[in-house]
Design a protein around this motif. Structure first.
Motif, PDB file in Angstrom:
ATOM      1  N   GLY A   1       0.787  -1.227   0.000  1.00 27.52           N
ATOM      2  CA  GLY A   1       0.000   0.000   0.000  1.00 27.52           C
ATOM      3  C   GLY A   1       0.818   1.276   0.000  1.00 27.52           C
ATOM      4  O   GLY A   1       0.262   2.371  -0.055  1.00 27.52           O
ATOM      5  N   LYS A   2       2.142   1.168   0.065  1.00 27.10           N
ATOM      6  CA  LYS A   2       3.005   2.344   0.020  1.00 27.10           C
ATOM      7  C   LYS A   2       3.792   2.366  -1.287  1.00 27.10           C
ATOM      8  O   LYS A   2       4.039   1.327  -1.896  1.00 27.10           O
ATOM      9  N   ALA A   3       4.184   3.562  -1.696  1.00 27.27           N
ATOM     10  CA  ALA A   3       4.963   3.735  -2.916  1.00 27.27           C
ATOM     11  C   ALA A   3       6.020   4.805  -2.652  1.00 27.27           C
ATOM     12  O   ALA A   3       6.042   5.403  -1.579  1.00 27.27           O
ATOM     13  N   TYR A   4       6.884   5.028  -3.624  1.00 27.92           N
ATOM     14  CA  TYR A   4       7.937   6.042  -3.480  1.00 27.92           C
ATOM     15  C   TYR A   4       8.172   6.709  -4.822  1.00 27.92           C
ATOM     16  O   TYR A   4       7.782   6.202  -5.880  1.00 27.92           O
ATOM     17  N   THR A   5       8.841   7.832  -4.784  1.00 25.93           N
ATOM     18  CA  THR A   5       9.340   8.472  -5.993  1.00 25.93           C
ATOM     19  C   THR A   5      10.631   9.204  -5.651  1.00 25.93           C
ATOM     20  O   THR A   5      10.818   9.632  -4.509  1.00 25.93           O
ATOM     21  N   THR A   6      11.508   9.322  -6.623  1.00 26.59           N
ATOM     22  CA  THR A   6      12.767  10.032  -6.423  1.00 26.59           C
ATOM     23  C   THR A   6      12.506  11.533  -6.385  1.00 26.59           C
ATOM     24  O   THR A   6      11.853  12.073  -7.270  1.00 26.59           O
TER      25      THR A   6
ATOM     26  N   CYS B   1      14.193  10.046  -1.490  1.00 28.79           N
ATOM     27  CA  CYS B   1      12.918   9.577  -2.028  1.00 28.79           C
ATOM     28  C   CYS B   1      11.770   9.968  -1.105  1.00 28.79           C
ATOM     29  O   CYS B   1      11.922   9.961   0.119  1.00 28.79           O
ATOM     30  N   MET B   2      10.645  10.303  -1.694  1.00 26.01           N
ATOM     31  CA  MET B   2       9.425  10.574  -0.944  1.00 26.01           C
ATOM     32  C   MET B   2       8.604   9.287  -0.879  1.00 26.01           C
ATOM     33  O   MET B   2       8.475   8.569  -1.872  1.00 26.01           O
ATOM     34  N   ILE B   3       8.051   9.000   0.293  1.00 23.37           N
ATOM     35  CA  ILE B   3       7.211   7.829   0.508  1.00 23.37           C
ATOM     36  C   ILE B   3       5.770   8.309   0.664  1.00 23.37           C
ATOM     37  O   ILE B   3       5.510   9.285   1.376  1.00 23.37           O
ATOM     38  N   PHE B   4       4.838   7.613   0.008  1.00 23.20           N
ATOM     39  CA  PHE B   4       3.427   8.044   0.045  1.00 23.20           C
ATOM     40  C   PHE B   4       2.517   6.830  -0.125  1.00 23.20           C
ATOM     41  O   PHE B   4       2.977   5.730  -0.444  1.00 23.20           O
ATOM     42  N   ASP B   5       1.217   7.056   0.083  1.00 20.23           N
ATOM     43  CA  ASP B   5       0.239   5.997  -0.151  1.00 20.23           C
ATOM     44  C   ASP B   5       0.166   5.704  -1.630  1.00 20.23           C
ATOM     45  O   ASP B   5       0.092   6.643  -2.443  1.00 20.23           O
ATOM     46  N   ALA B   6       0.204   4.424  -1.985  1.00 17.35           N
ATOM     47  CA  ALA B   6       0.127   4.040  -3.400  1.00 17.35           C
ATOM     48  C   ALA B   6      -1.216   4.472  -3.968  1.00 17.35           C
ATOM     49  O   ALA B   6      -2.238   4.378  -3.284  1.00 17.35           O
TER      50      ALA B   6
END
Length: 170
Positions: free
Chosen positions: A104-109, A162-167
């Motif tokens: 349920g979590k995702a990331y982006t650079t 990286c930022m972590i957020f809800d997918a």
């Protein structure tokens, strides 16, 4: 990846539907997702096929890719383009962050810093690109990456935030 004879100078790349992996990512922890790609249960992303790198291993907080430099990746001066090396390092570092994420979590650079230490050429043979998490919080993570040959000779190193957020929902 199919590489033609040097006289032909052609490159044919085939990949699977990238949404197969993207859909599976929503239902798996980051580490389970990466291990499924590493063991072939899920297809690698098209960028890995295009640039010629493969998973070697995925552990909690650390991943390793195998990279075989090829002249199709050359810049105008006859070495592997820095953008290819940057993409490889970004992928390894991002995947190291992904390996710590729950379902349920995702990331982006957010940020990427690359240092090129020496030229990368096909004559260098197989190179290993390792990404390792330095810090992981609830909303942000940092990681480092190293591109080395099998003897440990360094070709490039990098850091990322990286930022972590809800997918996003399907």
């Amino acid at each position: 990846m199919t590489i033609a004879t040097p006289a032909e100078r052609t490159l044919t790349v085939q990949w699977d539907d990238p949404m197969t992996g993207a859909r599976a990512a929503r239902d798996l922890s980051g580490l389970d997702y990466l291990r499924a790609m590493a063991d072939g249960s899920l297809p690698p992303p098209p960028v890995a096929k295009l640039l010629g790198f493969d998973f070697a291993r995925a552990e909690k907080g650390e991943v390793e890719f195998v990279f075989h430099p090829h002249e199709s990746q050359f810049n105008p001066i006859g070495t592997v383009h820095g953008g290819v090396i940057s993409t490889l390092l970004d992928s390894a570092m991002g995947c190291s962050v992904h390996s710590l994420l729950p379902q349920g979590k995702a990331y982006t650079t957010l940020e990427l810093k690359v240092n090129f230490v020496r030229a990368v050429l096909p004559a260098n043979g197989k190179l290993l690109c390792r990404g390792k998490v330095i810090h992981a919080g609830g909303r942000m993570a940092t990681a480092e990456g190293h591109l080395q040959d099998e003897t440990g000779k360094l070709y490039a190193h990098a850091t990322t935030t990286c930022m972590i957020f809800d997918a996003p929902a399907a």
